[in-house]
Design a protein around this motif. Structure first.
Motif, PDB file in Angstrom:
ATOM      1  N   CYS A 154       0.831  -1.209   0.000  1.00  0.00           N
ATOM      2  CA  CYS A 154       0.000   0.000   0.000  1.00  0.00           C
ATOM      3  C   CYS A 154       0.866   1.260   0.000  1.00  0.00           C
ATOM      4  O   CYS A 154       0.586   2.222  -0.729  1.00  0.00           O
ATOM      5  N   THR A 155       1.914   1.255   0.805  1.00  0.00           N
ATOM      6  CA  THR A 155       2.820   2.411   0.876  1.00  0.00           C
ATOM      7  C   THR A 155       3.525   2.637  -0.463  1.00  0.00           C
ATOM      8  O   THR A 155       3.640   3.764  -0.950  1.00  0.00           O
TER       9      THR A 155
ATOM     10  N   SER B 158     -15.571   3.979   1.352  1.00  0.00           N
ATOM     11  CA  SER B 158     -14.650   3.297   0.437  1.00  0.00           C
ATOM     12  C   SER B 158     -15.367   2.676  -0.754  1.00  0.00           C
ATOM     13  O   SER B 158     -16.542   2.292  -0.676  1.00  0.00           O
TER      14      SER B 158
ATOM     15  N   CYS C  97      -4.151   0.805  -5.860  1.00  0.00           N
ATOM     16  CA  CYS C  97      -3.895  -0.402  -5.067  1.00  0.00           C
ATOM     17  C   CYS C  97      -5.219  -1.000  -4.627  1.00  0.00           C
ATOM     18  O   CYS C  97      -6.091  -0.296  -4.100  1.00  0.00           O
TER      19      CYS C  97
ATOM     20  N   ARG D 183      -5.449   3.551   7.683  1.00  0.00           N
ATOM     21  CA  ARG D 183      -4.998   4.482   6.641  1.00  0.00           C
ATOM     22  C   ARG D 183      -4.798   3.758   5.310  1.00  0.00           C
ATOM     23  O   ARG D 183      -5.201   4.257   4.245  1.00  0.00           O
ATOM     24  N   ASP D 184      -4.194   2.570   5.344  1.00  0.00           N
ATOM     25  CA  ASP D 184      -4.002   1.801   4.113  1.00  0.00           C
ATOM     26  C   ASP D 184      -5.341   1.470   3.461  1.00  0.00           C
ATOM     27  O   ASP D 184      -5.496   1.576   2.233  1.00  0.00           O
TER      28      ASP D 184
ATOM     29  N   GLN E  89      -7.022   4.625   1.911  1.00  0.00           N
ATOM     30  CA  GLN E  89      -6.337   5.164   0.741  1.00  0.00           C
ATOM     31  C   GLN E  89      -6.349   4.197  -0.445  1.00  0.00           C
ATOM     32  O   GLN E  89      -5.956   4.584  -1.547  1.00  0.00           O
ATOM     33  N   ALA E  90      -6.813   2.972  -0.233  1.00  0.00           N
ATOM     34  CA  ALA E  90      -6.849   1.997  -1.325  1.00  0.00           C
ATOM     35  C   ALA E  90      -7.818   2.452  -2.417  1.00  0.00           C
ATOM     36  O   ALA E  90      -8.864   3.055  -2.133  1.00  0.00           O
TER      37      ALA E  90
ATOM     38  N   GLN F 112       1.045   4.027  -3.025  1.00  0.00           N
ATOM     39  CA  GLN F 112       0.733   5.415  -2.718  1.00  0.00           C
ATOM     40  C   GLN F 112       1.883   6.329  -3.141  1.00  0.00           C
ATOM     41  O   GLN F 112       1.667   7.411  -3.708  1.00  0.00           O
ATOM     42  N   ARG F 113       3.109   5.881  -2.892  1.00  0.00           N
ATOM     43  CA  ARG F 113       4.287   6.688  -3.224  1.00  0.00           C
ATOM     44  C   ARG F 113       4.388   6.929  -4.728  1.00  0.00           C
ATOM     45  O   ARG F 113       4.823   7.994  -5.168  1.00  0.00           O
TER      46      ARG F 113
ATOM     47  N   HIS G  84       1.749   6.846  -6.803  1.00  0.00           N
ATOM     48  CA  HIS G  84       0.455   7.316  -7.317  1.00  0.00           C
ATOM     49  C   HIS G  84      -0.182   6.281  -8.248  1.00  0.00           C
ATOM     50  O   HIS G  84      -0.666   6.600  -9.342  1.00  0.00           O
ATOM     51  N   THR G  85      -0.174   5.027  -7.778  1.00  0.00           N
ATOM     52  CA  THR G  85      -0.690   3.900  -8.558  1.00  0.00           C
ATOM     53  C   THR G  85      -1.847   3.253  -7.803  1.00  0.00           C
ATOM     54  O   THR G  85      -1.766   3.087  -6.579  1.00  0.00           O
TER      55      THR G  85
END
Length: 357
Positions: A82-83, A148, A92, A122-123, A126-127, A86-87, A89-90
């Protein structure tokens, strides 16, 4: 399109999560999608309960994909994926595999609450999408993640290496296959078997788990009496052949988000008795099994009904179940739905009807 799947382990003993992940990836590859799996090596046990692996994190940093798809929660590989997504911008996707059911959250409750606060919530928030396998699972996920995007796609059921054939037998054979864990309610199945004391019958418990728990089940079986056999966790052709040899498969669980062994038994032409805590109400509707209560008395009553059926009646039930699984849960069919989800998240197609926002 390039898709990277991540999961903590692909060891067969980990159960249905690994089986369905392998079937999904194979289905996507057969459809021409560039798909890979990144997992922790069994020689790389990792650190802490999250099984943190520096090797896996290093490999993940070198991966680039159009979609990242991680299977499960709580493990380092899930958080790292997930991190990483996110880094870069793809999108997940997180497949929760039943891990947000109330019963699942109650196991190691304090640790999971801490993980939720530190990173897991948070993961999830943000998914790009949360993948669940049933409306029942979506209901539980929505309580935690009301805003979500959720996609409902069942798990694929892999085709056996060879078509399993039921070996002729005189006994009435009932079986369980899966993890040996209290949530699977195997104690009630063993007690039900003791209530029945059926002549010329056998209960086969196929699975593995913590040694102390396995030994407790074996002691209970010894106290109950009756013909009860314990085997290790079966895989490959041996698993399918054994499932095909049963007169009925029993899934007495207190909680299942899907129940891969149920689908595999149906694929082998075996009727299934499943508890109402599994998402298999269709067993009653399709007349290929039964969806019922899971107390010892209820399980005994259900198994007795199968015992009283003729072998031909059970075969007809099994035939209907096999046709249903082949039609609805083939890896190719599920891969097409998952591919449509990927395309939607990348902006290449309209919203599928199985996506809820």
């Amino acid at each position: 399109m390039k898709v990277l799947h991540t999961i903590d382990s692909m060891h067969p003993g980990c159960g249905g999560t690994t089986t369905c992940t392998a079937a999904l990836v194979n289905g996507l590859r057969s459809a021409g999608i560039c798909t890979d799996i990144l997992t922790r090596s069994e020689r790389d046990p990792g650190f802490s309960s999250m099984r943190i692996s520096t090797r896996l994190r290093r490999e993940l940093r070198g991966k680039r994909a159009d979609i990242y798809h991680t299977h499960g929660l709580w493990m380092d590989v899930n958080h790292a994926t997930c991190t990483h997504a996110q880094r870069h911008h793809t999108p997940c996707i997180i497949s929760t595999h039943g891990m947000l059911y109330p019963e699942a959250l109650q196991r190691h409750e304090m640790m999971k609450k801490l993980m939720m606060k530190l990173f897991q919530l948070r993961d999830l928030e943000q998914a790009a999408c949360i993948h669940v396998t049933s409306e029942q699972e979506m209901h539980h996920v929505k309580k935690i993640l009301p805003r979500s995007r959720i996609g409902i796609i069942p798990l694929p059921v892999a085709e056996p290496p060879q078509e399993p054939e039921a070996t002729p037998h005189r006994t009435f054979r009932v079986g369980y296959l899966g993890r040996l864990h209290p949530i699977k309610n195997i104690e009630s199945l063993i007690r039900a078997w003791g209530l029945l004391q059926l002549p010329d019958s056998e209960l086969v418990v196929m699975g593995d788990g913590p040694q102390a728990y396995r030994e407790s089940l074996q002691r209970l079986a010894g106290q109950i009496g009756g013909n009860i056999t314990f085997t290790c966790f079966l895989s490959g052709q041996e698993k399918y052949d054994t499932l095909a040899s049963l007169d009925v498969f029993c899934a007495p669980s207190h909680q299942e988000n899907f129940g891969m062994s149920i689908a595999e038994a149906l694929r082998c032409g075996t009727p299934v008795l499943a508890s109402r805590h599994t998402p298999w109400q269709c067993l009653n509707d399709l007349h290929c099994g039964s969806w019922q209560g899971n107390s010892s008395a209820e399980l005994a009553e259900g198994l007795l009904a199968y015992y009283r059926l003729s072998a031909d009646e059970r075969r007809q039930m099994g035939k209907r179940g096999k046709e249903f699984i082949r039609r609805q849960f083939s890896p190719a069919s599920i891969a097409r739905r998952m591919l449509r989800l990927y395309q939607y998240l990348l902006g290449d197609t309209s919203k599928p009807d199985f996506v809820h926002e």
